[in-house]
Design a protein around this motif. Sequence first.
Motif, PDB file in Angstrom:
ATOM      1  N   SER A  12      -7.699  44.770  42.683  1.00  0.00           N
ATOM      2  CA  SER A  12      -8.638  45.540  43.502  1.00  0.00           C
ATOM      3  C   SER A  12      -8.411  47.050  43.406  1.00  0.00           C
ATOM      4  CB  SER A  12      -8.560  45.102  44.966  1.00  0.00           C
ATOM      5  OG  SER A  12      -7.306  45.445  45.532  1.00  0.00           O
ATOM      6  N   LYS A  13      -7.194  47.481  43.099  1.00  0.00           N
ATOM      7  CA  LYS A  13      -6.908  48.915  43.009  1.00  0.00           C
ATOM      8  C   LYS A  13      -7.361  49.532  41.692  1.00  0.00           C
ATOM      9  CE  LYS A  13      -3.013  49.694  46.054  1.00  0.00           C
ATOM     10  NZ  LYS A  13      -1.623  50.154  46.117  1.00  0.00           N
ATOM     11  N   ASN A  14      -7.493  48.727  40.651  1.00  0.00           N
ATOM     12  CA  ASN A  14      -7.819  49.297  39.352  1.00  0.00           C
ATOM     13  C   ASN A  14      -9.141  48.788  38.769  1.00  0.00           C
ATOM     14  OD1 ASN A  14      -7.043  46.735  38.658  1.00  0.00           O
ATOM     15  ND2 ASN A  14      -5.258  47.322  37.463  1.00  0.00           N
ATOM     16  N   TYR A  73     -10.263  45.691  38.275  1.00  0.00           N
ATOM     17  CA  TYR A  73     -10.216  44.421  37.540  1.00  0.00           C
ATOM     18  C   TYR A  73     -10.407  44.609  36.026  1.00  0.00           C
ATOM     19  CZ  TYR A  73     -11.276  43.108  42.351  1.00  0.00           C
ATOM     20  OH  TYR A  73     -11.267  43.004  43.710  1.00  0.00           O
ATOM     21  N   PRO A  74      -9.617  45.485  35.373  1.00  0.00           N
ATOM     22  CA  PRO A  74      -9.806  45.702  33.933  1.00  0.00           C
ATOM     23  C   PRO A  74      -9.604  44.413  33.132  1.00  0.00           C
ATOM     24  CG  PRO A  74      -7.708  46.614  34.645  1.00  0.00           C
ATOM     25  CD  PRO A  74      -8.454  46.207  35.883  1.00  0.00           C
ATOM     26  N   GLY A  75     -10.482  44.209  32.159  1.00  0.00           N
ATOM     27  CA  GLY A  75     -10.407  43.020  31.329  1.00  0.00           C
ATOM     28  C   GLY A  75     -10.963  41.779  31.989  1.00  0.00           C
ATOM     29  N   CYS A  76     -11.548  41.934  33.148  1.00  0.00           N
ATOM     30  CA  CYS A  76     -12.093  40.782  33.873  1.00  0.00           C
ATOM     31  C   CYS A  76     -13.470  41.140  34.441  1.00  0.00           C
ATOM     32  CB  CYS A  76     -11.135  40.362  34.995  1.00  0.00           C
ATOM     33  SG  CYS A  76     -11.598  38.816  35.816  1.00  0.00           S
ATOM     34  N   PRO A  77     -14.477  41.217  33.584  1.00  0.00           N
ATOM     35  CA  PRO A  77     -15.809  41.605  34.067  1.00  0.00           C
ATOM     36  C   PRO A  77     -16.407  40.607  35.057  1.00  0.00           C
ATOM     37  CG  PRO A  77     -15.912  40.858  31.785  1.00  0.00           C
ATOM     38  CD  PRO A  77     -14.456  40.935  32.154  1.00  0.00           C
ATOM     39  N   GLU A  78     -15.916  39.366  35.045  1.00  0.00           N
ATOM     40  CA  GLU A  78     -16.436  38.365  35.989  1.00  0.00           C
ATOM     41  C   GLU A  78     -15.743  38.418  37.348  1.00  0.00           C
ATOM     42  OE1 GLU A  78     -13.087  36.343  33.752  1.00  0.00           O
ATOM     43  OE2 GLU A  78     -14.655  37.745  33.252  1.00  0.00           O
ATOM     44  N   CYS A  79     -14.672  39.185  37.468  1.00  0.00           N
ATOM     45  CA  CYS A  79     -13.922  39.264  38.728  1.00  0.00           C
ATOM     46  C   CYS A  79     -14.722  39.983  39.807  1.00  0.00           C
ATOM     47  CB  CYS A  79     -12.593  39.987  38.525  1.00  0.00           C
ATOM     48  SG  CYS A  79     -11.372  39.028  37.633  1.00  0.00           S
ATOM     49  N   ARG A  80     -14.612  39.488  41.015  1.00  0.00           N
ATOM     50  CA  ARG A  80     -15.252  40.086  42.189  1.00  0.00           C
ATOM     51  C   ARG A  80     -14.211  40.191  43.297  1.00  0.00           C
ATOM     52  NH1 ARG A  80     -17.965  41.029  38.682  1.00  0.00           N
ATOM     53  NH2 ARG A  80     -20.075  40.419  38.212  1.00  0.00           N
ATOM     54  N   PRO A  81     -14.365  41.164  44.178  1.00  0.00           N
ATOM     55  CA  PRO A  81     -13.401  41.295  45.278  1.00  0.00           C
ATOM     56  C   PRO A  81     -13.229  39.985  46.048  1.00  0.00           C
ATOM     57  CG  PRO A  81     -14.826  43.209  45.214  1.00  0.00           C
ATOM     58  CD  PRO A  81     -15.379  42.215  44.221  1.00  0.00           C
ATOM     59  N   GLY A  82     -11.981  39.583  46.178  1.00  0.00           N
ATOM     60  CA  GLY A  82     -11.666  38.391  46.958  1.00  0.00           C
ATOM     61  C   GLY A  82     -11.731  37.076  46.224  1.00  0.00           C
ATOM     62  N   ASP A  83     -12.079  37.087  44.933  1.00  0.00           N
ATOM     63  CA  ASP A  83     -12.200  35.792  44.248  1.00  0.00           C
ATOM     64  C   ASP A  83     -10.880  35.284  43.664  1.00  0.00           C
ATOM     65  OD1 ASP A  83     -11.868  37.224  41.860  1.00  0.00           O
ATOM     66  OD2 ASP A  83     -13.936  36.929  41.189  1.00  0.00           O
ATOM     67  N   ASP A 139      -6.554  27.084  38.688  1.00  0.00           N
ATOM     68  CA  ASP A 139      -7.219  27.191  39.984  1.00  0.00           C
ATOM     69  C   ASP A 139      -6.207  27.771  40.952  1.00  0.00           C
ATOM     70  OD1 ASP A 139      -9.160  26.946  41.948  1.00  0.00           O
ATOM     71  OD2 ASP A 139      -8.667  24.876  42.402  1.00  0.00           O
ATOM     72  N   ALA A 140      -6.651  28.614  41.842  1.00  0.00           N
ATOM     73  CA  ALA A 140      -5.700  29.223  42.772  1.00  0.00           C
ATOM     74  C   ALA A 140      -6.422  29.880  43.929  1.00  0.00           C
ATOM     75  CB  ALA A 140      -4.848  30.269  42.048  1.00  0.00           C
ATOM     76  N   LEU A 141      -5.744  29.959  45.047  1.00  0.00           N
ATOM     77  CA  LEU A 141      -6.132  30.789  46.177  1.00  0.00           C
ATOM     78  C   LEU A 141      -5.010  31.810  46.315  1.00  0.00           C
ATOM     79  CD1 LEU A 141      -7.360  28.153  48.785  1.00  0.00           C
ATOM     80  CD2 LEU A 141      -8.740  29.580  47.289  1.00  0.00           C
ATOM     81  N   ARG A 142      -5.318  33.052  46.055  1.00  0.00           N
ATOM     82  CA  ARG A 142      -4.276  34.077  45.986  1.00  0.00           C
ATOM     83  C   ARG A 142      -4.453  35.104  47.094  1.00  0.00           C
ATOM     84  NH1 ARG A 142      -5.072  36.265  40.161  1.00  0.00           N
ATOM     85  NH2 ARG A 142      -3.044  37.239  40.450  1.00  0.00           N
ATOM     86  N   SER A 143      -3.362  35.460  47.714  1.00  0.00           N
ATOM     87  CA  SER A 143      -3.358  36.516  48.714  1.00  0.00           C
ATOM     88  C   SER A 143      -2.191  37.444  48.428  1.00  0.00           C
ATOM     89  CB  SER A 143      -3.282  35.934  50.127  1.00  0.00           C
ATOM     90  OG  SER A 143      -2.068  35.233  50.310  1.00  0.00           O
ATOM     91  N   THR A 144      -2.169  38.582  49.101  1.00  0.00           N
ATOM     92  CA  THR A 144      -1.185  39.602  48.762  1.00  0.00           C
ATOM     93  C   THR A 144       0.013  39.672  49.697  1.00  0.00           C
ATOM     94  OG1 THR A 144      -2.457  41.242  49.979  1.00  0.00           O
ATOM     95  CG2 THR A 144      -2.849  41.083  47.613  1.00  0.00           C
ATOM     96  N   GLY A 145      -0.004  38.985  50.802  1.00  0.00           N
ATOM     97  CA  GLY A 145       1.111  39.064  51.741  1.00  0.00           C
ATOM     98  C   GLY A 145       0.725  39.825  52.993  1.00  0.00           C
ATOM     99  N   PHE A 200      -8.565  49.415  54.559  1.00  0.00           N
ATOM    100  CA  PHE A 200      -9.149  49.089  55.862  1.00  0.00           C
ATOM    101  C   PHE A 200     -10.132  47.932  55.762  1.00  0.00           C
ATOM    102  CE2 PHE A 200     -12.039  49.685  59.488  1.00  0.00           C
ATOM    103  CZ  PHE A 200     -11.107  49.554  60.508  1.00  0.00           C
ATOM    104  N   SER A 201     -10.689  47.712  54.576  1.00  0.00           N
ATOM    105  CA  SER A 201     -11.599  46.595  54.350  1.00  0.00           C
ATOM    106  C   SER A 201     -10.868  45.523  53.545  1.00  0.00           C
ATOM    107  CB  SER A 201     -12.822  47.049  53.565  1.00  0.00           C
ATOM    108  OG  SER A 201     -13.536  48.014  54.278  1.00  0.00           O
ATOM    109  N   PRO A 202     -11.223  44.256  53.724  1.00  0.00           N
ATOM    110  CA  PRO A 202     -10.574  43.188  52.955  1.00  0.00           C
ATOM    111  C   PRO A 202     -10.731  43.400  51.454  1.00  0.00           C
ATOM    112  CG  PRO A 202     -11.970  42.266  54.673  1.00  0.00           C
ATOM    113  CD  PRO A 202     -12.246  43.730  54.625  1.00  0.00           C
ATOM    114  N   HIS A 203      -9.703  42.981  50.701  1.00  0.00           N
ATOM    115  CA  HIS A 203      -9.765  43.100  49.248  1.00  0.00           C
ATOM    116  C   HIS A 203      -9.246  41.845  48.542  1.00  0.00           C
ATOM    117  CE1 HIS A 203      -5.672  44.439  50.236  1.00  0.00           C
ATOM    118  NE2 HIS A 203      -5.339  43.978  49.042  1.00  0.00           N
ATOM    119  N   GLU A 204      -8.867  40.826  49.312  1.00  0.00           N
ATOM    120  CA  GLU A 204      -8.388  39.583  48.709  1.00  0.00           C
ATOM    121  C   GLU A 204      -8.793  38.413  49.591  1.00  0.00           C
ATOM    122  OE1 GLU A 204      -4.723  38.471  50.455  1.00  0.00           O
ATOM    123  OE2 GLU A 204      -6.439  39.110  51.581  1.00  0.00           O
TER     124      GLU A 204
END
Length: 116
Positions: free
Chosen positions: A14-16, A18-28, A40-46, A54-58
């Motif tokens: 989310s900070k950069n 998503y380089p190299g991942c044109p299909e990536c969307r915030p929170g996916d 397959d995964a559900l990933r969070s940052t801790g 201030f807004s969700p990013h994962e």
Amino acid sequence: VGKDDLTMKSQLGSKNGYPGCPECRPGDGLYHQAALGFSDALRSTGKKAVLETFSPHEMYGFWLHNQTVVTERGTATNAWEAYFACMLFSLRHLCDKKTFTDDLYEDNWTAENALK
């Protein structure tokens, strides 16, 4: 399912942007997912890293944002704002035992989703 430190520096991309991942969307959670060996995964940052913006990013942050909670005083808000208030000790009027319940806690969200 779990807290992902493998791409912590970029906050799951989310900070950069998503380089190299044109299909990536915030929170996916797709950023570098295959390269890391996950099909397959559900990933969070801790707990703290979730709040770097201030807004969700994962995933966990977006999930919280979609949960409505009501404070002990009857004020409706989303669980993201309540979590932000509780973890950063700001907006304390949004943080109480009704807005920061066990089912909204990140470790419990992770465990619940791991069982699915």
